[in-house]
Structures are given as structure tokens and as C-alpha cells.
Design an enzyme around this catalytic site. Structure first.
Site, PDB file in Angstrom:
ATOM      1  N   LYS A  76     -28.520 -39.797   6.372  1.00 56.14           N
ATOM      2  CA  LYS A  76     -29.453 -40.515   5.494  1.00 56.14           C
ATOM      3  C   LYS A  76     -28.878 -40.798   4.098  1.00 56.14           C
ATOM      4  CE  LYS A  76     -33.959 -39.219   7.349  1.00 56.14           C
ATOM      5  NZ  LYS A  76     -35.259 -38.638   6.974  1.00 56.14           N
ATOM      6  N   ASP A 112     -39.907 -43.316   5.059  1.00 52.80           N
ATOM      7  CA  ASP A 112     -40.564 -41.994   5.041  1.00 52.80           C
ATOM      8  C   ASP A 112     -41.666 -41.954   3.978  1.00 52.80           C
ATOM      9  OD1 ASP A 112     -39.171 -40.744   7.095  1.00 52.80           O
ATOM     10  OD2 ASP A 112     -37.559 -40.078   5.773  1.00 52.80           O
TER      11      ASP A 112
HETATM   12  P1  NAP Z   1     -33.852 -29.900   3.874  1.00 55.42           P
HETATM   13  O1  NAP Z   1     -33.404 -31.068   3.118  1.00 55.42           O
HETATM   14  O2  NAP Z   1     -32.841 -29.020   4.526  1.00 55.42           O
HETATM   15  O3  NAP Z   1     -34.735 -28.977   2.880  1.00 55.42           O
HETATM   16  C1  NAP Z   1     -35.295 -27.771   3.336  1.00 55.42           C
HETATM   17  C2  NAP Z   1     -36.139 -27.128   2.234  1.00 55.42           C
HETATM   18  O4  NAP Z   1     -36.810 -26.017   2.791  1.00 55.42           O
HETATM   19  C3  NAP Z   1     -35.336 -26.627   1.047  1.00 55.42           C
HETATM   20  O5  NAP Z   1     -36.071 -26.815  -0.115  1.00 55.42           O
HETATM   21  C4  NAP Z   1     -35.173 -25.139   1.363  1.00 55.42           C
HETATM   22  O6  NAP Z   1     -35.100 -24.317   0.220  1.00 55.42           O
HETATM   23  C5  NAP Z   1     -36.479 -24.840   2.067  1.00 55.42           C
HETATM   24  N1  NAP Z   1     -36.334 -23.728   3.007  1.00 55.42           N
HETATM   25  C6  NAP Z   1     -35.495 -23.658   4.073  1.00 55.42           C
HETATM   26  N2  NAP Z   1     -35.658 -22.498   4.725  1.00 55.42           N
HETATM   27  C7  NAP Z   1     -36.617 -21.799   4.040  1.00 55.42           C
HETATM   28  C8  NAP Z   1     -37.203 -20.528   4.217  1.00 55.42           C
HETATM   29  N3  NAP Z   1     -36.868 -19.725   5.225  1.00 55.42           N
HETATM   30  N4  NAP Z   1     -38.150 -20.140   3.327  1.00 55.42           N
HETATM   31  C9  NAP Z   1     -38.501 -20.936   2.300  1.00 55.42           C
HETATM   32  N5  NAP Z   1     -37.980 -22.168   2.076  1.00 55.42           N
HETATM   33  C10 NAP Z   1     -37.042 -22.586   2.944  1.00 55.42           C
HETATM   34  O7  NAP Z   1     -34.861 -30.282   5.039  1.00 55.42           O
HETATM   35  P2  NAP Z   1     -35.822 -31.578   5.144  1.00 55.42           P
HETATM   36  O8  NAP Z   1     -35.073 -32.689   5.763  1.00 55.42           O
HETATM   37  O9  NAP Z   1     -36.494 -31.785   3.835  1.00 55.42           O
HETATM   38  O10 NAP Z   1     -36.883 -31.083   6.245  1.00 55.42           O
HETATM   39  C11 NAP Z   1     -37.866 -30.111   5.950  1.00 55.42           C
HETATM   40  C12 NAP Z   1     -38.911 -30.076   7.078  1.00 55.42           C
HETATM   41  O11 NAP Z   1     -39.602 -31.317   7.155  1.00 55.42           O
HETATM   42  C13 NAP Z   1     -38.303 -29.852   8.466  1.00 55.42           C
HETATM   43  O12 NAP Z   1     -39.166 -29.018   9.186  1.00 55.42           O
HETATM   44  C14 NAP Z   1     -38.280 -31.243   9.085  1.00 55.42           C
HETATM   45  O13 NAP Z   1     -38.354 -31.225  10.493  1.00 55.42           O
HETATM   46  C15 NAP Z   1     -39.554 -31.835   8.483  1.00 55.42           C
HETATM   47  N6  NAP Z   1     -39.522 -33.310   8.407  1.00 55.42           N
HETATM   48  C16 NAP Z   1     -40.547 -34.002   8.983  1.00 55.42           C
HETATM   49  C17 NAP Z   1     -40.580 -35.379   8.902  1.00 55.42           C
HETATM   50  C18 NAP Z   1     -41.719 -36.136   9.537  1.00 55.42           C
HETATM   51  O14 NAP Z   1     -41.619 -37.360   9.683  1.00 55.42           O
HETATM   52  N7  NAP Z   1     -42.795 -35.481   9.882  1.00 55.42           N
HETATM   53  C19 NAP Z   1     -39.552 -36.077   8.234  1.00 55.42           C
HETATM   54  C20 NAP Z   1     -38.517 -35.329   7.657  1.00 55.42           C
HETATM   55  C21 NAP Z   1     -38.518 -33.944   7.742  1.00 55.42           C
HETATM   56  P3  NAP Z   1     -33.717 -23.957  -0.527  1.00 55.42           P
HETATM   57  O15 NAP Z   1     -33.482 -25.069  -1.515  1.00 55.42           O
HETATM   58  O16 NAP Z   1     -33.968 -22.639  -1.156  1.00 55.42           O
HETATM   59  O17 NAP Z   1     -32.637 -23.908   0.543  1.00 55.42           O
END
Ligand code: NAP
Length: 304
Positions: A76, A112
């Protein structure tokens, strides 16, 4: 009832997803159902493209006349310099999830953010002027935060790594709207106070996502006000630990299938120039739910 066989000929438009990996992606099922449901010709497939092959894959897809591309993890951000033009959302969010070939140029869009807003409105919540707490500060938190900041919302970003939350809030305050966002740690003592007066709580962390859907929610039920909408971006499992906590607190809870469906609809609308509306996003959500019910095992981190 058996569906009619798909008619494919030399003029059939091809749409695709690129990511790495994409083997468990639900997008082909969702987008092919949408194309058929909307009476649009076309086939949607998924290609596993490693980061080092991104530029050559994009050249190849363009040369083959592929009509539109969705982009998922890990491309992305990496695809940004390969675009000729960026939509205002893609520029602000710093990520492209939809590529359109138009007038000899590659246009990078981010659906998104509008997908999230449309799904909120579809569940009866007007984002404009709301107070929102976003849990997480990664890629999806950024898309949601930009979308809400543009809608005059007041935001608080709470992240495990506090510094990342502060950086995102500073970006929103300087690039989207002055004084729209504050930030703190996920474990900070003031978080319950922030949550007490919030309209929207958005989980943009993977906490509670399959195969670890049995963990504690990122915040306890006691911190969730009854009038809030809790929006978990996770959709696998269909009901997440945070959604259960929200219901215990008497709050409304939804999963991320609506966002996934609405961003998919918006991509199709960009590629086809047609307005598809809520019938198609509902169809997409139905397909997602069925696919997850029949094949929950092995759906990975980003099953887009
Ligand atoms: P990302 O860029 O990797 O960011 C993950 C975030 O979650 C970071 O802020 C991280 O904190 C935090 N995190 C990770 N593990 C954690 C834990 N064990 N406890 C507390 N905080 C934690 O991921 P993303 O792409 O934003 O995706 C996040 C979620 O959204 C995923 O579940 C994904 O499947 C979902 N999503 C859904 C859609 C949809 O269309 N519905 C679209 C995109 C994403 P740190 O900064 O401390 O590492």
C-alpha cells in the site's frame, strides 16, 4: 439454486488484487459476487506479488489491459512512487489501495477512508462532528483518522507505542485540521476519561483477530459508554472480544466487514464509473460472512 455459468470472452474486463500473500483473500469472492450482482461484466482475480516484483507486475498488468487493481499488504505504501497521480485521500493517508488506469495515467486512490465513513453512515451513525477514540496508530488507524478529521471530528489516538500515537496526532493537527487530535498510550490512566465522553470507539489493532479471537479486548467493558458505537475493524471472527465487551456495556457494536465491503464498492465504482449503492455493499458483506462461516481456519492477518 445453481448460478448461470460465467461467460468469459476476449473482451471480458479483468480486475485484480495484488498483495503478498493473497492465498486466503476474500476479495475475489466478494468482488465477483458484486460484479454479478450489479450485472457488470468482468472477472476479479488475486495475484501474489513479492515486494521486489511490484514495479514489473504493475507494468505487466497495465500492458495486459487489466482494468483496475486493488492493493493490499505489503504494497500500500510501496506502490506510491509508481503512481502518476494520487487522489487527495491517497496523498493524505500516504497509502494506495486502488489503482485506476485513466487517460494514459496510473491513478492511486485510497477507498479505505470513504469506505469507513460510508459504513458508519450505513449503521446509522453520522461521523460529522463526532468525538472518536482510535485504538492503534498503524495503517488502518491513519486512514480512519484522516477520514474522521476531515469530517470535523475530535480524535484521541491511543496506541501501545505512545510515540507512534503522538506522531499520528501531530500529522493530523498539521496536515488535516488544527487541534483535531490528541494522543496517549493504550495503558494510560487518562484513557477511561477520554472514553467516557466518546461517540465512537474504533479498534484499529489486530487484538482479537483470528486465530487469536479468544484474547481479552484491548479495553475493558467498564470503560465503554452505553451510548457509543464500538467499531472493530476486525471481521474475523465475526464477533470480536471488543464487540462482546461493547454489548456487555450496552453499546452498539459492529465489525469491519462493512468497511471492507464499502471500500470494495468504491473501488468498483471508480473502475466502472457506475454508482452501485448499498444493495451491492450488503451483498458483499453477506458473501464475506458466508465465506468466513464456511472457512474460518487459516484466514490470515489481512484477508482483504
Ligand atoms: P498495522 O499497520 O500493523 O498497525 C497495527 C496497530 O496495532 C499498531 O498501532 C500496533 O501498535 C497495534 N498493535 C499490534 N499488536 C498489538 C497488541 N498486541 N496490543 C496492542 N496494540 C497492538 O495494522 P493495520 O493494517 O492498521 O491493521 C490493523 C487491524 O485492522 C487488523 O486487524 C486488520 O485486519 C484490520 N483492517 C481491517 C480493514 C477493513 O477493511 N475492515 C482494513 C485494514 C485493516 P504498535 O505501534 O505498538 O506496534
Amino acid at each position: 439454486m445453481e448460478s448461470a455459468p460465467l461467460e468469459i470472452n476476449g473482451n471480458t474486463p479483468i480486475y485484480c488484487l495484488i498483495g503478498h500473500p493473497v492465498g486466503h483473500s476474500l476479495s475475489p469472492a466478494m468482488q465477483n459476487a458484486a460484479l454479478a450482482g450489479a450485472g457488470l461484466e468482468g472477472v476479479y482475480v488475486a495475484f501474489d506479488v513479492a515486494p521486489e516484483g511490484l514495479a514489473v507486475a504493475l507494468d505487466g498488468l497495465e500492458a495486459l489491459g487489466v482494468r483496475g487493481i486493488n492493493v493490499t499488504i505489503p504494497h500500500k505504501q510501496g506502490i506510491l512512487p509508481l503512481m502518476d497521480k494520487l487522489s487527495p485521500e491517497a496523498k493524505l493517508i500516504g497509502a494506495v489501495n486502488t489503482v485506476e488506469f485513466r487517460d494514459g495515467a496510473r491513478w492511486g486512490h485510497n477507498t479505505d477512508a470513504p469506505g469507513f465513513l460510508q459504513s458508519l453512515r450505513a449503521c446509522g451513525r453520522e461521523p460529522r462532528g463526532s468525538k472518536a477514540v482510535i485504538l492503534g496508530a498503524g495503517g488502518s488507524a491513519r486512514a480512519v483518522a484522516v477520514a474522521l478529521a476531515q469530517e470535523e471530528s475530535t480524535l484521541h489516538i491511543a496506541n501501545r507505542t505512545e510515540e507512534k500515537a503522538r506522531r499520528l496526532a501531530a500529522y493530523l493537527n498539521t496536515q488535516v485540521r488544527p487541534h483535531c487530535a490528541g494522543a496517549g498510550g493504550l495503558g494510560e490512566a487518562t484513557l477511561p476519561t477520554e472514553l467516557a465522553t466518546t461517540d465512537l470507539i474504533i479498534n484499529a489493532t489486530p487484538v482479537g483477530m483470528a486465530p487469536r479471537g479468544d484474547v481479552a479486548p484491548p479495553i475493558p467493558a467498564a470503560w465503554i459508554p452505553a451510548g457509543a458505537l464500538v467499531y472493530d475493524l476486525i471481521y474475523n471472527p465475526w464477533e470480536t472480544p471488543l464487540m462482546r465487551a461493547a454489548r456487555t456495556a450496552g453499546a452498539q457494536a459492529v465489525n469491519g466487514a462493512g468497511m471492507l465491503a464499502h471500500q470494495g464498492v468504491r473501488s468498483l465504482e471508480i473502475w466502472t464509473g457506475k454508482t452501485l449503492g448499498t444493495r451491492i455493499s450488503k451483498l458483499m458483506e453477506h458473501v464475506l460472512r458466508q465465506a468466513l462461516a464456511s472457512e474460518t481456519a487459516g484466514v490470515g492477518e489481512d484477508s482483504r
